[in-house]
Every structure is written in structure tokens, then in C-alpha cells.
Design an enzyme around this catalytic site. Structure first.
Site: not given
Length: 403
Positions: A22-23
Site C-alpha cells: 500500500h505504501e
């Protein structure tokens, strides 16, 4: 026991990888638009390890329950050096900022899709093309529930059978409302004890309406209390080709369709979550845990352990895909400090500046995030509190798939 622990560890690792990806979505999109990424870390709390490459520090923190991608100038209140200013997020076009904020969401959707695609090819997924219209398997008598696993003895064919419903009937509507699944029929009837309902059924091509008096019975609710509920005495016939394995090419549209269905179900689960929190609290004090209630990373990892213990790897990976979809959709909720909250601010700036131009005024500049701090702190505190409650429930009264 060893297999169970392996499953717990593997699912916990899967959660950490999900967060990292996600990051990474934020990092890659930020870099694509020339933004400066200062730090890319997995976890919170004290730093355990880090390395610097170029302008970015990569690292791990002690508590692997989250992560962050620190982009220079994410808000106007984020101080940037003169050297960083040309690369600051706040100085980039609004559409680039939105794409970067959606980068993590997009990454999780792609990861979830890829997991489901591999399961579809190598094992099989719930067939997205299957006809799930409720079809009667049997007509059954109805009676009160006497424990979590038992109902009182009864005889006969039940209210539906007495009214003329037969095995093999396809149930099209309930009181004129179309039904997508048998579960939808069951859940609707549960809330209608003592009422009369009309089922529209297809019997070998002939459409007919059947009126049924819903029986009032006692059932256990998620809080472990006996409550009045409705029952008509039907069981569902098995869905044909409910699980299907696809070839590499046909798996692409099938996975896309199933991904859409899963995302729809995830949206429904998000809207239903607030109503399920009281049941989670009650479960801490001994009430029955709702199998469809929210779980923390602790509870999800324990379920992952159960699945690996029984070699149910396809279900293990489908649950990991569902986690990616949940993280994606949860993050676009338009509240700070979530990604959706930041996107809402960017869109507010764009709409505000549009009306300012109509009035002959210059753009208003970046929004003042300090005015949002009370909301940000309140939402963060609420998320922390709910997360803590769910973790406690997952420790003292976890959801168990297999008893």
C-alpha cells in the site's frame, strides 16, 4: 499445532506485506510525478533498522501494524527546505496529488486481483457466473432454537411446504423484491415473524405467487440473547458449479467479475461495521461472537492459522485478497487521517478555487490543515479505540471457523 502456528505467522506476514505494498503505491506514484519521498517505513514506534538510498530513507519500526510514506510537502503545514520546494507535493497539480493519494488504494486492488487470479487458475474461486437465484432444496418444519447448535424437535413440511412450495422451485421475488441469493431471503424472513409474505416462484417455467404465513420462533442473536424471529422452513439447493477453476485466459474476466462482487460485499461490510461493534463488545464478556463481525490483525491471523492447519490454502489466499480490498476501500473513507480525507481536502481546494475564479478572485492557496486537527485527532482516537476493542475480543473470544 505447528501448521496452525505457521498459518498464523504467514498471515501476519501477509498483512505486513499488504501494508508495505500500500505504501509502495504512494511511493511509486510520488516518484513518477517528481515528488520527494523522505521516508518509507513499515511499522510504527521505535526504529529497528533503516538504510538511505538517494533522497529516501527506508526502514522498519518495532510495531508492524502499519506503515507510512513521508512525502515532502504533503500539506502546506509541512515545512520544506528550499531544495525540496520544487518537489513538494503541495506544489504539484491537484490531479497528481489525487493520483498519489490513490496510489496505495490502486496497489491493494491490483494485489487482491492478482491473488484471486492465481487462485482461480491453480485451485478455483467462487464461480462469478453461477446462478445464485434461491432454489428450494427441501421444505422443513420449524421450531425454537434451544442452544447454539440445536433446535427443538418438530415434524411436517413447515409453513412454506404447507403453502405449496415444492423442492426445485426457483424463488424469484419476496413481496415483489428480487432476490439475489438464498441468504438474502433468509435474512429478510428472519425479521418478519408472524407476517404474511408472498414468494414468486418459477416451477418448470411456470410463474406463480405463493402466500406464506411466517412462523414466529425463537433464535439466538449475535449477543447470545433469545429473540423472536421469522422462519418459513426452506433449505437451499446446492449452487451448480459454485466453485470453478479457470484457464489462464478465461481467468482474467472471471477474476475481474469476482473482484467486483467482492468489492461490493466489502462496501456493504464497511457500512454494516458500526452496527456490529456492540456485538464485539458483548463478546468480550461471553456473548457469542458474530462470524461476520469485524476482526483485527490478531483475529485474521488466527483464522489464517486454522485454514493452514486444514490445508485450505485457497481460502487462506482469498482471505488475504479480501484484506487488500478492505484496506483499499477503508482508506478512501473521506475522513482525515485516511487517504480519502486528504483527497477530500484536495477536491475542496479545487472546487473552492473554481468559485473564486467565477468571482474574479485568485486561487485561495493550500488548505490550512491545522483547522482539521480536531477532526483528525478524534477520528484517530476512535480508530485506535475500536481497534483495541476488536483486538481484545480476538484474544478472549476469537472467531473460530471450525469450532
Amino acid at each position: 499445532m505447528a501448521a496452525y502456528l505457521l498459518g498464523v505467522l504467514l498471515f501476519a506476514l501477509g498483512i505486513a506485506v499488504t501494508i508495505a505494498l500500500h505504501e509502495l503505491g504512494h511511493l511509486l506514484t510520488a516518484r513518477a510525478f517528481g515528488m520527494r519521498v523522505r521516508r518509507y517505513f513499515i511499522g510504527f514506534g521505535p526504529k529497528v533498522w533503516s538504510i538511505r538510498k538517494g533522497q529516501t530513507e527506508y526502514g522498519l519500526n518495532a510495531v508492524p501494524l502499519g506503515g507510512f510514506c513521508d512525502i515532502a510537502g504533503m500539506t502546506a503545514q509541512d515545512e520544506v527546505t528550499p531544495e525540496e520546494a520544487p518537489h513538494a507535493m503541495v506544489n504539484k497539480p491537484w490531479w497528481q496529488r489525487v493520483i498519489v493519494l490513490l496510489g496505495g488504494v490502486f496497489m491493494n486492488v491490483v494485489v487482491g486481483f492478482m491473488i484471486l487470479y492465481l487462485v482461480a487458475v491453480f485451485s478455483g474461486i467462487p464461480n462469478p457466473y453461477a446462478d445464485t437465484t434461491p432454489k428450494v432444496g427441501k421444505t422443513l418444519c420449524v421450531s425454537d432454537q434451544i442452544s447454539q447448535t440445536e433446535v427443538a424437535d418438530c415434524s411436517g413440511v413447515g409453513p412454506a411446504g404447507d403453502a405449496g412450495v415444492l423442492p426445485g422451485d426457483r424463488i424469484l421475488t419476496l413481496d415483489g423484491e428480487e432476490l439475489a441469493t438464498f441468504t438474502e431471503l433468509r435474512d429478510t424472513v428472519l425479521g418478519m415473524p408472524g407476517e404474511t409474505v408472498t414468494l414468486t416462484v418459477d416451477r418448470e417455467g411456470q410463474i406463480r405467487d405463493i402466500d406464506i404465513q411466517v412462523a414466529a420462533v425463537e433464535r439466538l442473536n449475535p449477543q447470545g440473547e433469545m429473540v423472536a424471529a421469522g422462519a418459513i422452513g426452506l433449505s437451499n439447493a446446492p449452487v451448480v458449479d459454485a466453485i470453478k477453476q479457470f484457464g489462464p485466459l478465461e481467468a482474467v474476466p472471471a477474476t475481474a467479475r469476482f473482484t467486483g462482487q467482492t468489492l461490493d460485499a466489502t462496501v456493504d461490510a464497511l457500512f454494516a461495521m458500526p452496527a456490529k461493534i456492540p456485538g464485539v463488545v458483548a463478546s468480550i464478556f461471553g456473548a457469542e461472537r458474530d462470524m461476520e463481525g469485524p476482526m483485527s490483525v490478531v483475529g485474521a491471523s488466527r483464522v489464517g492459522g486454522e485454514l493452514v492447519e486444514r490445508s485450505l490454502w485457497s481460502m487462506f489466499f482469498m482471505m488475504l485478497a479480501s484484506l487488500n480490498f478492505f484496506l483499499a476501500l477503508f482508506n478512501i473513507v473521506p475522513l482525515p487521517p485516511l487517504d480519502g480525507g486528504h483527497i477530500a481536502v484536495v477536491l475542496y481546494e479545487k472546487i473552492r478555487d473554481f468559485f473564486r475564479r467565477l468571482r474574479g478572485l485568485p486561487a485561495g492557496g493550500p488548505a490550512d490543515y491545522t483547522k482539521l486537527m480536531p477532526i483528525t485527532m478524534a477520528v484517530a482516537a476512535l480508530m485506535l479505540g475500536l481497534g483495541s476493542v476488536i483486538i481484545v475480543a480476538d484474544v478472549v473470544n476469537p472467531i473460530r471457523l471450525f469450532g
